[in-house]
Design a protein around this motif. Structure first.
Motif, PDB file in Angstrom:
ATOM      1  N   ASP A 175       0.867  -1.184   0.000  1.00 49.72           N
ATOM      2  CA  ASP A 175       0.000   0.000   0.000  1.00 49.72           C
ATOM      3  C   ASP A 175       0.901   1.230   0.000  1.00 49.72           C
ATOM      4  OD1 ASP A 175      -2.274   1.494  -0.045  1.00 49.72           O
ATOM      5  OD2 ASP A 175      -3.055   0.842   1.891  1.00 49.72           O
ATOM      6  N   THR A 240      -3.341  -6.217  -1.840  1.00 53.08           N
ATOM      7  CA  THR A 240      -3.169  -4.933  -2.498  1.00 53.08           C
ATOM      8  C   THR A 240      -4.487  -4.173  -2.563  1.00 53.08           C
ATOM      9  OG1 THR A 240      -3.767  -5.588  -4.762  1.00 53.08           O
ATOM     10  CG2 THR A 240      -1.553  -6.146  -4.012  1.00 53.08           C
ATOM     11  N   ASP A 241      -4.373  -2.882  -2.941  1.00 54.04           N
ATOM     12  CA  ASP A 241      -5.581  -2.138  -3.277  1.00 54.04           C
ATOM     13  C   ASP A 241      -5.895  -2.415  -4.751  1.00 54.04           C
ATOM     14  OD1 ASP A 241      -3.774  -0.655  -4.747  1.00 54.04           O
ATOM     15  OD2 ASP A 241      -3.820   1.077  -3.417  1.00 54.04           O
ATOM     16  N   THR A 344      -6.379  -4.691   3.226  1.00 49.06           N
ATOM     17  CA  THR A 344      -5.046  -4.151   3.551  1.00 49.06           C
ATOM     18  C   THR A 344      -5.068  -3.330   4.840  1.00 49.06           C
ATOM     19  OG1 THR A 344      -5.483  -2.233   2.131  1.00 49.06           O
ATOM     20  CG2 THR A 344      -4.276  -4.083   1.148  1.00 49.06           C
TER      21      THR A 344
END
Length: 411
Positions: A175, A240-241, A344
């Motif tokens: 991130d 992850t984003d 996240t």
């Protein structure tokens, strides 16, 4: 005459004693501006130096060397009790080397550098640190000197950045958080790329300190290559984003890695264009998808959502279907692992520390200044983010049951 000098010294000592007593009873800080403790320390230091000179001259006479005293040199010395004035005795031959404070030293060893680094780690600017040192210790140090002291951490940062990593990590969160850096009067956004891991023993760690320009998948690719260079051979799950191109970059560097896209980010994206009157209902129906106990039930919940909302919010259905495999990757793990990887959010423990820095200042004068303060702040608060993951032994067993062939060479 000697008796008069002795009485004068006793009077001065009594006067200092009275001032010290009054200062203590006043409830003012023991150290800091206007504190008589610096005078007491000054008197003690000068007496010790005088004692060193007397001992030195006795040795000179015992060895029959011709030498005499030759006055004193006055200099200002920093201490964490305030600045003091030291009278260093001299000898005619120039052989006397004081042990307490060397001839060229300007600071009494007192951990003052550590205090400066601690204050800087708490998000204070250089000017804030300078002002706090005056208030707390009565010590005035220039901004340039404080900056030099903080620069001492740069070799440590470089060594830490390049340290060897473990070959296998079950979980790595990726991130970014953004800061402003001022350059020639202009502000630009710099991203701190957070690589936050959980190793096979369940210990959390920050794997690097990457500060670059604005966030992008290509920059993440460079970072992943650096992690590989430093020893990482495999990562089971990367969280992850929904950054465009992120999954493709991960696949190029770590082809076996399972990508888990953040459910929280996806829900926020889904609600972005929902009418206010529908938000509560849409949120509840989305929740039925990602809290379903099995993948099959999650697919059924998505189908039900499509039937109910596709006429108005088809873009939500398209988003979820387009990212389905990576949004639902956590469904293949036990409940403990699911909680750790479906979002996240665990990385927020780190970002909360860094956001405190954002609140204290608008921008940094350089990327180096930002890097120094981020590193010191993170190390200063390490206990808050370097904890062992809860329930990790059960998660280890579940990983071994499903991926023993893949990870056996690493554990």
């Amino acid at each position: 005459m000697k008796k008069e000098k002795k009485n004068e010294k006793e009077i001065l000592s009594q006067e200092l004693y009275d001032r010290l007593k009054d200062h203590l009873y006043s409830k003012r800080p023991v150290l800091g501006e206007d504190s008589p403790f610096s005078e007491l320390l000054q008197s003690m230091v000068n007496q010790v130096l005088e004692g060193e000179m007397s001992s030195f001259m006795n040795e000179e006479r015992a060895s029959s060397r011709k030498n005499k005293r030759n006055g004193k040199t006055l200099k200002k010395v920093r201490t964490n009790s305030g600045d003091i004035y030291v009278e260093t005795p001299r000898d005619r031959n120039g052989d006397f080397e004081p042990e307490l404070i060397g001839k060229r030293e300007r600071e009494l060893s007192s951990g003052l550098d550590e205090q400066i680094l601690a204050l800087y780690a708490q998000g204070n600017s250089i000017e804030d640190v300078r002002r706090l040192l005056i208030q707390m210790y009565g010590v005035e140090i220039s901004a340039g000197k404080i900056s030099q002291i903080t620069d001492k951490v740069l070799p440590e940062i470089q060594e830490w950045r390049n340290r060897e990593l473990k070959s296998f990590y079950p979980i790595v969160y990726l991130d970014a958080i953004h800061f402003k850096v001022r350059n020639e009067g202009k502000y630009s956004s710099h991203a701190f790329y957070t690589v936050y891991s959980v190793d096979w023993q369940g210990k959390r760690d920050l794997l690097g300190l990457y500060v670059q320009g604005s966030e992008g998948a290509s920059r993440w690719g460079i970072i992943l290559e650096d992690l590989k260079r430093r020893g990482i051979a495999d990562v089971l799950v990367m969280c992850t984003d929904n950054l465009t191109g992120f999954s493709e970059v991960i696949g190029e560097v770590f082809p076996k890695t399972i990508v888990q896209k953040c459910i929280v980010h996806q829900v926020r994206s889904s609600l972005k264009y929902v009418d206010s009157k529908d938000i509560k209902k849409v949120t509840m129906d989305l929740r039925k998808i990602y809290t379903a106990p099995t993948l099959e039930q999650a697919e059924s919940a998505l189908l039900a959502f499509e039937v109910k909302w596709s006429n108005k919010y088809q873009y939500i259905v398209d988003q979820w279907r387009g990212n389905w495999e990576e949004l639902m990757a956590y469904m293949n793990f036990n409940s403990g692992m699911k909680k750790m990887i479906y979002t996240t959010n665990p990385v927020e423990a780190l970002h909360r520390i860094m956001r405190k820095l954002i609140k204290s200042k608008a921008a940094w004068v350089s990327q180096t200044a930002l890097t120094k303060q981020l590193y010191l702040s993170l190390m200063h608060n390490k206990k808050s983010w370097a904890k062992k993951a809860n329930g990790w032994t059960e998660i280890q067993r579940s990983i071994l049951e499903k991926y023993s062939d893949r990870i056996s060479e690493y554990i």
